[in-house]
Motif scaffolding. Structure first.
Motif, PDB file in Angstrom:
ATOM      1  N   THR A  97      63.462  -3.230 129.292  1.00  0.00           N
ATOM      2  CA  THR A  97      64.572  -3.141 128.334  1.00  0.00           C
ATOM      3  C   THR A  97      65.580  -4.252 128.570  1.00  0.00           C
ATOM      4  OG1 THR A  97      64.268  -0.737 128.276  1.00  0.00           O
ATOM      5  CG2 THR A  97      66.331  -1.595 127.395  1.00  0.00           C
ATOM      6  N   LEU A  98      65.905  -4.513 129.815  1.00  0.00           N
ATOM      7  CA  LEU A  98      66.839  -5.594 130.134  1.00  0.00           C
ATOM      8  C   LEU A  98      66.287  -6.943 129.695  1.00  0.00           C
ATOM      9  CD1 LEU A  98      67.997  -4.506 133.704  1.00  0.00           C
ATOM     10  CD2 LEU A  98      69.401  -4.503 131.634  1.00  0.00           C
ATOM     11  N   ASP A  99      65.016  -7.175 129.992  1.00  0.00           N
ATOM     12  CA  ASP A  99      64.414  -8.465 129.653  1.00  0.00           C
ATOM     13  C   ASP A  99      64.261  -8.664 128.153  1.00  0.00           C
ATOM     14  OD1 ASP A  99      64.244  -8.979 132.337  1.00  0.00           O
ATOM     15  OD2 ASP A  99      62.111  -8.484 132.517  1.00  0.00           O
ATOM     16  N   SER A 100      64.204  -7.565 127.392  1.00  0.00           N
ATOM     17  CA  SER A 100      64.032  -7.675 125.932  1.00  0.00           C
ATOM     18  C   SER A 100      65.283  -8.147 125.222  1.00  0.00           C
ATOM     19  CB  SER A 100      63.623  -6.312 125.364  1.00  0.00           C
ATOM     20  OG  SER A 100      64.742  -5.418 125.335  1.00  0.00           O
ATOM     21  N   GLY A 101      66.434  -8.086 125.903  1.00  0.00           N
ATOM     22  CA  GLY A 101      67.692  -8.443 125.259  1.00  0.00           C
ATOM     23  C   GLY A 101      68.248  -7.342 124.369  1.00  0.00           C
ATOM     24  N   ALA A 102      67.678  -6.139 124.467  1.00  0.00           N
ATOM     25  CA  ALA A 102      68.163  -5.022 123.644  1.00  0.00           C
ATOM     26  C   ALA A 102      69.624  -4.723 123.985  1.00  0.00           C
ATOM     27  CB  ALA A 102      67.314  -3.780 123.899  1.00  0.00           C
ATOM     28  N   PRO A 103      70.413  -4.336 123.008  1.00  0.00           N
ATOM     29  CA  PRO A 103      71.812  -3.961 123.299  1.00  0.00           C
ATOM     30  C   PRO A 103      71.856  -2.739 124.196  1.00  0.00           C
ATOM     31  CG  PRO A 103      71.215  -3.345 121.055  1.00  0.00           C
ATOM     32  CD  PRO A 103      70.080  -4.163 121.586  1.00  0.00           C
ATOM     33  N   LEU A 104      72.709  -2.768 125.204  1.00  0.00           N
ATOM     34  CA  LEU A 104      72.796  -1.660 126.157  1.00  0.00           C
ATOM     35  C   LEU A 104      73.738  -0.569 125.698  1.00  0.00           C
ATOM     36  CD1 LEU A 104      72.871  -3.617 129.542  1.00  0.00           C
ATOM     37  CD2 LEU A 104      70.909  -2.751 128.243  1.00  0.00           C
ATOM     38  N   HIS A 105      74.561  -0.854 124.697  1.00  0.00           N
ATOM     39  CA  HIS A 105      75.539   0.126 124.236  1.00  0.00           C
ATOM     40  C   HIS A 105      75.776  -0.076 122.752  1.00  0.00           C
ATOM     41  CE1 HIS A 105      79.493   1.877 123.401  1.00  0.00           C
ATOM     42  NE2 HIS A 105      79.285   2.649 124.450  1.00  0.00           N
ATOM     43  N   LEU A 106      75.421   0.935 121.959  1.00  0.00           N
ATOM     44  CA  LEU A 106      75.614   0.839 120.511  1.00  0.00           C
ATOM     45  C   LEU A 106      76.069   2.160 119.911  1.00  0.00           C
ATOM     46  CD1 LEU A 106      72.787  -1.464 119.094  1.00  0.00           C
ATOM     47  CD2 LEU A 106      75.242  -1.785 118.922  1.00  0.00           C
ATOM     48  N   LEU A 107      76.905   2.914 120.656  1.00  0.00           N
ATOM     49  CA  LEU A 107      77.400   4.193 120.127  1.00  0.00           C
ATOM     50  C   LEU A 107      76.213   5.036 119.669  1.00  0.00           C
ATOM     51  CD1 LEU A 107      80.516   2.731 118.319  1.00  0.00           C
ATOM     52  CD2 LEU A 107      80.483   3.953 120.494  1.00  0.00           C
ATOM     53  N   ASP A 108      76.195   5.485 118.393  1.00  0.00           N
ATOM     54  CA  ASP A 108      75.042   6.288 117.974  1.00  0.00           C
ATOM     55  C   ASP A 108      74.197   5.578 116.913  1.00  0.00           C
ATOM     56  OD1 ASP A 108      76.680   6.502 115.759  1.00  0.00           O
ATOM     57  OD2 ASP A 108      76.574   8.687 115.616  1.00  0.00           O
ATOM     58  N   LEU A 109      74.238   4.232 116.910  1.00  0.00           N
ATOM     59  CA  LEU A 109      73.393   3.497 115.982  1.00  0.00           C
ATOM     60  C   LEU A 109      71.921   3.678 116.343  1.00  0.00           C
ATOM     61  CD1 LEU A 109      75.305   0.111 115.529  1.00  0.00           C
ATOM     62  CD2 LEU A 109      75.502   2.224 114.200  1.00  0.00           C
ATOM     63  N   ALA A 110      71.070   3.489 115.337  1.00  0.00           N
ATOM     64  CA  ALA A 110      69.634   3.606 115.564  1.00  0.00           C
ATOM     65  C   ALA A 110      69.125   2.378 116.315  1.00  0.00           C
ATOM     66  CB  ALA A 110      68.907   3.731 114.235  1.00  0.00           C
ATOM     67  N   ARG A 326      79.935  18.192 110.070  1.00  0.00           N
ATOM     68  CA  ARG A 326      80.329  17.027 109.281  1.00  0.00           C
ATOM     69  C   ARG A 326      80.292  15.796 110.177  1.00  0.00           C
ATOM     70  NH1 ARG A 326      85.547  19.259 105.760  1.00  0.00           N
ATOM     71  NH2 ARG A 326      84.384  20.854 104.601  1.00  0.00           N
ATOM     72  N   PRO A 327      80.209  14.582 109.592  1.00  0.00           N
ATOM     73  CA  PRO A 327      80.213  13.370 110.412  1.00  0.00           C
ATOM     74  C   PRO A 327      81.416  13.331 111.353  1.00  0.00           C
ATOM     75  CG  PRO A 327      79.636  12.835 108.153  1.00  0.00           C
ATOM     76  CD  PRO A 327      80.047  14.281 108.155  1.00  0.00           C
ATOM     77  N   GLY A 328      81.162  13.044 112.628  1.00  0.00           N
ATOM     78  CA  GLY A 328      82.241  12.947 113.600  1.00  0.00           C
ATOM     79  C   GLY A 328      82.651  14.269 114.203  1.00  0.00           C
ATOM     80  N   ALA A 329      81.906  15.349 113.933  1.00  0.00           N
ATOM     81  CA  ALA A 329      82.295  16.664 114.452  1.00  0.00           C
ATOM     82  C   ALA A 329      82.198  16.728 115.971  1.00  0.00           C
ATOM     83  CB  ALA A 329      81.420  17.752 113.825  1.00  0.00           C
ATOM     84  N   HIS A 330      81.304  15.942 116.544  1.00  0.00           N
ATOM     85  CA  HIS A 330      81.234  15.860 118.009  1.00  0.00           C
ATOM     86  C   HIS A 330      80.804  14.438 118.364  1.00  0.00           C
ATOM     87  CE1 HIS A 330      81.200  17.757 121.989  1.00  0.00           C
ATOM     88  NE2 HIS A 330      80.248  16.874 122.277  1.00  0.00           N
ATOM     89  N   THR A 331      81.719  13.664 118.884  1.00  0.00           N
ATOM     90  CA  THR A 331      81.438  12.265 119.156  1.00  0.00           C
ATOM     91  C   THR A 331      81.630  11.960 120.638  1.00  0.00           C
ATOM     92  OG1 THR A 331      83.723  11.572 118.739  1.00  0.00           O
ATOM     93  CG2 THR A 331      82.222  11.608 116.852  1.00  0.00           C
ATOM     94  N   GLY A 332      81.378  10.727 121.005  1.00  0.00           N
ATOM     95  CA  GLY A 332      81.540  10.282 122.384  1.00  0.00           C
ATOM     96  C   GLY A 332      81.113   8.834 122.487  1.00  0.00           C
ATOM     97  N   THR A 333      81.892   8.034 123.201  1.00  0.00           N
ATOM     98  CA  THR A 333      81.615   6.606 123.282  1.00  0.00           C
ATOM     99  C   THR A 333      80.253   6.313 123.893  1.00  0.00           C
ATOM    100  OG1 THR A 333      83.975   6.143 123.479  1.00  0.00           O
ATOM    101  CG2 THR A 333      82.458   4.423 124.216  1.00  0.00           C
ATOM    102  N   PHE A 334      79.885   7.043 124.935  1.00  0.00           N
ATOM    103  CA  PHE A 334      78.680   6.699 125.678  1.00  0.00           C
ATOM    104  C   PHE A 334      77.478   7.539 125.270  1.00  0.00           C
ATOM    105  CE2 PHE A 334      82.139   5.095 128.307  1.00  0.00           C
ATOM    106  CZ  PHE A 334      81.711   3.783 128.498  1.00  0.00           C
ATOM    107  N   ARG A 335      77.305   7.706 123.951  1.00  0.00           N
ATOM    108  CA  ARG A 335      76.132   8.416 123.459  1.00  0.00           C
ATOM    109  C   ARG A 335      74.921   7.499 123.351  1.00  0.00           C
ATOM    110  NH1 ARG A 335      78.032  10.339 117.913  1.00  0.00           N
ATOM    111  NH2 ARG A 335      79.417   8.553 118.117  1.00  0.00           N
ATOM    112  N   GLY A 336      75.133   6.205 123.415  1.00  0.00           N
ATOM    113  CA  GLY A 336      74.052   5.256 123.160  1.00  0.00           C
ATOM    114  C   GLY A 336      73.604   4.524 124.400  1.00  0.00           C
TER     115      GLY A 336
END
Length: 471
Positions: A97-110, A326-336
């Motif tokens: 994963t590190l070598d792929s350059g994938a983003p390490l943090h993207l909230l809850d994006l796909a 509803r959108p945002g009913a339970h959130t958190g920065t480090f979900r991704g």
């Protein structure tokens, strides 16, 4: 009983990983680290008090301290390390994963990593549950997933209260703490909402004083009658939450029949059932998920610890009928947490592909049988229980009078001495239970036969030595 092996020492004059001299009695950098920890960190630290060591490297079940001593780790990050420390399949997933350059943090994006983890997770879940399930990624700790599950059911039902059990542990945030049974950790805090406390079946210390199947039957009858009593004081609940095996509560497995009764009782009354699988999941109990032993299908499962492959990750999986958020009913920065998702997917697939679920059941049964034989020799062992590689040994005062079920008073002081004696012999074992008198064994699922034998030998010798010192 065989004598335990002495922890390995660094050879005289050798250099420890910290670069300090490793000769016996010589000061090492680890001592300075421990001293700074005591000065800088909060009074709430826990494991650091029980295990005054500075780990510098780890592999599988073995942890090496800064002083060169090696330990067999039967704590496994409180059950987090299903494959042990630094398993090659986990390291490879992280490096890839590190070598792929994938983003390490993207909230809850796909992301591809999240999609792959979700696929692996759903493939591992009981089929009937997974077929109609949705998943919510939470903050990285199990307690946040408990909060999310409770909020989900409050939203779905329009109710606010909850049903929880004696001996329960669900986390340290406000809502989860309200559900937790341990009074000591709750006393300084205001109430977290109306929680009705129900009796959990605990054969050795039966709340009804009868034990065995009769005690479990009484516990189920009590719950049903209380919920149906118009003067019982129980307001309609948003959910019932339980552990199929209580971990912090003392490694107390719920009888399968009792779990089926809880499912029936809640289903008939329209009460969602949440099962907390934070510690029991990913093969720990000899099934991929502890609910599979009883065959129940809950409305929600709370998952964390081992699902992240040693990295922080927590989710709640639930029946799609309850997805009224509803959108945002339970959130958190480090979900991704991309790395945790990659490590978790690799762990889930490795456990399934290499028969580690069955391995946990086989080795766990073997260890439990040897511990029960040991209990016949050492009367300070009051009870041996558990499921798979989630085992508990309850220590008691053998000179005290037994209660109606034959249980003697717990001996927490002896348990502390045994934990210390285990550490001296190169074994990391933590305590739990109602009186902190239960030795908890949570070895990785990859434990070898030789390691299992060494764990038993060291534990047996530590218990015997501590009991003789007490006498």
């Amino acid at each position: 009983m065989s004598l335990a092996a002495v922890p390995a020492q660094a050879p005289s004059g050798a250099r420890t990983p910290s670069g300090a001299p490793g000769a016996a009695g010589a000061p090492v950098a680890g001592e300075a680290v421990l001293r700074r920890q005591r000065i800088r960190e909060s009074g709430a630290r826990t494991y650091a008090r029980s295990f005054p060591i500075v780990p510098v490297r780890a592999n599988g079940m073995t942890v090496e301290g800064a002083d060169g001593r090696r330990y067999l780790d039967c704590l496994s990050g409180a059950g987090t390390l299903a494959l042990g420390h630094n398993h090659p399949v986990v390291l490879e997933a992280i490096r890839r994963t590190l070598d792929s350059g994938a983003p390490l943090h993207l909230l809850d994006l796909a992301t591809a990593e999240k999609d792959d983890f979700t696929t692996a997770l759903f493939e591992s879940l009981p089929g009937e549950f997974a077929a109609r399930a949705r998943v919510h990624f939470c903050g990285p700790a199990g307690t946040d997933a408990v909060e999310a599950a409770l909020k989900l059911m409050q939203t779905a039902t329009g109710r606010s209260g909850a049903l929880a059990f004696t001996g329960a542990y669900h986390g340290m945030t406000a809502g989860a703490l309200a559900l937790t049974g341990n009074v000591a950790v709750k006393e300084p805090l205001p109430s977290g909402g109306e929680v009705v406390r129900l009796p959990y079946p605990y054969a050795y210390r039966c709340p009804f004083g009868v034990g065995g199947d009769a005690g479990a039957d009484l516990a189920a009858t009590y719950v049903e009658r209380l919920l149906d009593d118009p003067s019982g004081g129980v307001v309609a609940a948003a959910a019932m939450i339980l552990e199929a095996v209580q971990g912090e509560g003392g490694v107390v497995p719920a009888p399968d029949g009792w779990l089926r009764e809880m499912r029936r009782i809640t289903a008939e009354r329209g009460i969602p059932l949440i099962v907390d699988e934070v510690q029991t999941g990913v093969g720990r109990t000899g099934a991929m998920w502890a609910v599979e032993h009883s065959g129940i299908v809950p409305d929600a499962m709370v998952l964390s610890k081992a699902i992240g492959g040693s990295l922080p990750l927590a989710v709640v999986v639930y029946r799609e009928d309850y997805d009224g958020w509803r959108p945002g009913a339970h959130t958190g920065t480090f979900r991704g947490n991309t790395l945790a998702m990659a490590a978790g997917a690799a762990t889930l697939r490795y456990v399934a592909a290499h028969g580690l679920v069955e391995r946990a059941a086989t080795v766990g049964d073997r260890m439990a049988a040897r511990l029960r034989d040991l209990a016949a020799e050492l009367p300070v062992i009051g009870d041996v229980r558990g499921r798979g590689l989630m085992l508990g040994v309850e220590l008691v005062d053998p000179a005290a009078e037994p209660d109606a079920c034959g249980a003697r008073p717990a001996d927490p002081a002896l348990a502390v001495r045994v934990r210390e004696a285990c550490l001296e012999r190169g074994l990391i074992v933590e305590l739990g239970g109602r009186h902190d008198a239960v030795l908890r064994l949570l070895p990785p699922l990859t434990i070898t036969d030789e390691q299992a034998a060494a764990v038993f030998d060291r534990l047996a010798d530590a218990i015997d030595a501590a009991a003789r010192d007490a006498g």
